[in-house]
Design a protein around this motif. Structure first.
Motif, mmCIF file in Angstrom:
data_model
loop_
_atom_site.group_PDB
_atom_site.id
_atom_site.type_symbol
_atom_site.label_atom_id
_atom_site.label_comp_id
_atom_site.label_asym_id
_atom_site.label_seq_id
_atom_site.Cartn_x
_atom_site.Cartn_y
_atom_site.Cartn_z
ATOM 1 N N LEU A 18 4.061 -6.187 1.130
ATOM 2 C CA LEU A 18 2.812 -5.419 1.257
ATOM 3 C C LEU A 18 1.664 -6.336 1.656
ATOM 4 N N GLU A 19 1.611 -7.494 1.027
ATOM 5 C CA GLU A 19 0.543 -8.442 1.331
ATOM 6 C C GLU A 19 0.612 -8.895 2.784
ATOM 7 N N ALA A 20 1.845 -9.102 3.259
ATOM 8 C CA ALA A 20 2.020 -9.544 4.645
ATOM 9 C C ALA A 20 1.483 -8.492 5.614
ATOM 10 N N ILE A 21 1.754 -7.227 5.307
ATOM 11 C CA ILE A 21 1.253 -6.156 6.179
ATOM 12 C C ILE A 21 -0.271 -6.122 6.149
ATOM 13 N N ARG A 22 -0.809 -6.203 4.929
ATOM 14 C CA ARG A 22 -2.269 -6.184 4.790
ATOM 15 C C ARG A 22 -2.915 -7.317 5.588
ATOM 16 N N VAL A 25 -2.894 -6.495 9.210
ATOM 17 C CA VAL A 25 -3.948 -5.528 9.569
ATOM 18 C C VAL A 25 -5.290 -6.241 9.720
ATOM 19 N N LEU A 26 -5.566 -7.142 8.784
ATOM 20 C CA LEU A 26 -6.845 -7.853 8.846
ATOM 21 C C LEU A 26 -6.905 -8.739 10.087
ATOM 22 N N ALA A 27 -5.774 -9.326 10.450
ATOM 23 C CA ALA A 27 -5.730 -10.132 11.684
ATOM 24 C C ALA A 27 -5.974 -9.245 12.897
ATOM 25 N N MET A 28 -5.365 -8.071 12.885
ATOM 26 C CA MET A 28 -5.580 -7.132 13.990
ATOM 27 C C MET A 28 -7.056 -6.733 14.051
ATOM 28 N N GLY A 29 -7.624 -6.444 12.889
ATOM 29 C CA GLY A 29 -9.054 -6.106 12.842
ATOM 30 C C GLY A 29 -9.912 -7.220 13.398
ATOM 31 N N GLY A 30 -9.574 -8.452 13.033
ATOM 32 C CA GLY A 30 -10.325 -9.611 13.529
ATOM 33 C C GLY A 30 -10.250 -9.705 15.047
ATOM 34 N N LEU A 31 -9.054 -9.500 15.575
ATOM 35 C CA LEU A 31 -8.877 -9.557 17.035
ATOM 36 C C LEU A 31 -9.686 -8.455 17.726
ATOM 37 N N VAL A 32 -9.620 -7.249 17.180
ATOM 38 C CA VAL A 32 -10.343 -6.123 17.794
ATOM 39 C C VAL A 32 -11.850 -6.385 17.754
ATOM 40 N N GLU A 33 -12.316 -6.915 16.636
ATOM 41 C CA GLU A 33 -13.738 -7.228 16.526
ATOM 42 C C GLU A 33 -14.140 -8.263 17.589
ATOM 43 N N ARG A 34 -13.318 -9.289 17.757
ATOM 44 C CA ARG A 34 -13.596 -10.313 18.762
ATOM 45 C C ARG A 34 -13.587 -9.693 20.161
ATOM 46 N N GLN A 35 -12.613 -8.834 20.405
ATOM 47 C CA GLN A 35 -12.528 -8.185 21.720
ATOM 48 C C GLN A 35 -13.806 -7.398 22.016
ATOM 49 N N ILE A 93 -1.353 2.838 8.193
ATOM 50 C CA ILE A 93 -0.839 3.488 9.402
ATOM 51 C C ILE A 93 -1.974 4.172 10.169
ATOM 52 N N LYS A 94 -2.885 4.799 9.444
ATOM 53 C CA LYS A 94 -3.984 5.485 10.111
ATOM 54 C C LYS A 94 -5.037 4.492 10.611
ATOM 55 N N THR A 95 -5.308 3.475 9.807
ATOM 56 C CA THR A 95 -6.328 2.501 10.190
ATOM 57 C C THR A 95 -5.990 1.822 11.514
ATOM 58 N N ILE A 96 -4.730 1.448 11.686
ATOM 59 C CA ILE A 96 -4.393 0.702 12.906
ATOM 60 C C ILE A 96 -4.507 1.570 14.161
ATOM 61 N N THR A 97 -4.323 2.886 14.015
ATOM 62 C CA THR A 97 -4.535 3.765 15.172
ATOM 63 C C THR A 97 -5.993 3.689 15.612
ATOM 64 N N ASP A 98 -6.901 3.758 14.647
ATOM 65 C CA ASP A 98 -8.321 3.674 15.002
ATOM 66 C C ASP A 98 -8.675 2.290 15.551
ATOM 67 N N ASP A 144 -14.396 -5.657 6.364
ATOM 68 C CA ASP A 144 -14.683 -6.360 5.122
ATOM 69 C C ASP A 144 -14.419 -5.436 3.921
ATOM 70 N N ALA A 145 -14.884 -4.205 4.035
ATOM 71 C CA ALA A 145 -14.649 -3.223 2.960
ATOM 72 C C ALA A 145 -13.157 -2.958 2.790
ATOM 73 N N PHE A 146 -12.445 -2.911 3.896
ATOM 74 C CA PHE A 146 -11.001 -2.689 3.864
ATOM 75 C C PHE A 146 -10.287 -3.851 3.175
ATOM 76 N N ALA A 147 -10.722 -5.056 3.486
ATOM 77 C CA ALA A 147 -10.090 -6.248 2.900
ATOM 78 C C ALA A 147 -10.198 -6.231 1.384
ATOM 79 N N ARG A 148 -11.325 -5.715 0.874
ATOM 80 C CA ARG A 148 -11.539 -5.693 -0.570
ATOM 81 C C ARG A 148 -11.295 -4.304 -1.158
ATOM 82 N N MET A 149 -10.946 -3.344 -0.309
ATOM 83 C CA MET A 149 -10.812 -1.940 -0.717
ATOM 84 C C MET A 149 -11.993 -1.541 -1.592
#
Lengths: 235, 235
Positions: A18-22, A25-35, A93-98, A144-149
């Motif tokens: 679970l931690e690995a997936i989380r 997701v945060l890495a994906m978020g970081g990439l999208v933010e940079r993009q 699953i929903k977050t990564i679609t957005d 950031d909110a997602f990382a800390r839920m």
């Protein structure tokens, strides 16, 4: 994930997965933010190289979406999560679609930056950049909110969408006036308008992610309910 | 669902539950299709009553999305599906997101119909209606493909998106010319343009649903791959 949930899996393979997936997701978020910020910078500075870089990187975002989705399906099949673990997987699953769609926005802004490179110095690109920065900030904060839920942090982001919408409306009016004054500018101004709209949609997608955070923490699906109702619900 | 999968659960509560969810998705699809065609008819006939009806019904679409999502999460927690059952649940979770967004498109077309009721008889509303009909046909056919989990039917829909895109581009050019010839029309023509774009996006969402059908049947995630590659893969 709050401490309660982390401690439930303090040991064991499941928690690690679970931690690995989380983390993914945060890495994906970081990439999208940079993009997104790179695309905005490319547009603002008419930086053709940077725009091309953003376009090239888009497949990485797509690849991450597919990989995370697969990992989520695998963890469901193998670990049969229930309660908050299952909610976490569903929220992911929903977050990564957005996130992937925000990546598409970055891609299309970068394409506009390439396309419009001869049409620079327009006053409206400045306001578009400001709008973009505001959306990028929302994305940063929701990740950031997602990382800390963190529901409170999520609600702060959620409320910001109103002012993004207002700023967007203002830009639309400004662009419309511009087109009416100089009809030859219409094709180019329209491209800016599409981008403005795409950026405005980033705010909506950040709001979606806020809703998934609330779903995970509270176990309640708050999509499609009025903002006032939502505020009351979280009191 | 193909016969193979249906027979695996020929008896038992699990099959009944899966079937109930599938039926619910098809009902949601039917409602969304009706909303879209009603919205187009309201626009075409300047039918204010029908437009209001579409807007009123939108909450039903939203409610179905939430209910189906909940049923999917429940079945995962309770029945721990694996393999093709799990893929079906995953395909459903994604499909209803796209259906809900198509419902939003219907809602926004209906709103435009209300808003533009004084601005009728424009020649461009005719082409918008034709575009809408084409998108509605795609939606109808993809729901049909989904009901039978039929890859060939899904691919037929998938391929149609190109001509929808071309028709959309043609309409955009036409609307742009219109605006340049009569700048006072810009605010109203822009509304039509947003609707055209929203309709074009319906085609993309139907393509997404095709991808989920392929994912269910073939067990392969085909998002983000080129059309040519996809055709080769399915040979």
């Amino acid at each position: 994930m709050d401490n309660h949930n982390i401690s439930r899996h303090i040991s064991g393979q499941f928690n690690a997965e679970l931690e690995a997936i989380r983390t993914h997701v945060l890495a994906m978020g970081g990439l999208v933010e940079r993009q997104l910020t790179d695309a905005l910078r490319a547009m603002h500075n008419q930086d053709v190289e940077l725009a091309r870089h953003v376009i090239r990187e888009d497949h990485k975002v797509n690849g991450m979406e597919v990989a995370i989705d697969e990992a989520c399906t695998r963890i469901i099949a193998k670990r049969q999560p229930t309660a908050s673990d299952l909610r976490l997987v569903m929220a992911i699953i929903k977050t990564i679609t957005d996130l992937e769609r925000i990546g598409d926005v970055a891609d299309s802004i970068a394409k506009m930056a390439l396309d419009n490179s001869s049409y620079s110095q327009q006053p409206f690109l400045v306001s578009l950049e400001a709008l973009g920065q505001r959306a990028a900030k929302m994305l940063h904060d929701v990740l950031d909110a997602f990382a800390r839920m963190d529901i409170d942090a999520a609600m702060k982001v959620y409320r910001k969408d109103d002012s993004l919408d207002r700023e967007y409306e203002g830009i639309l009016r400004q662009l419309m006036t511009y087109m009416m004054e100089d009809p030859r500018s219409i094709p180019n101004v329209l491209k800016v308008m599409w981008s403005a709209r795409a950026i405005e949609r980033v705010g909506d997608r950040c709001q979606n992610i806020c809703e998934y955070i609330i779903y995970f923490v509270k176990g309640k699906d708050v999509r499609h309910i009025q903002k006032e109702e939502l505020e009351k619900l979280l009191k």
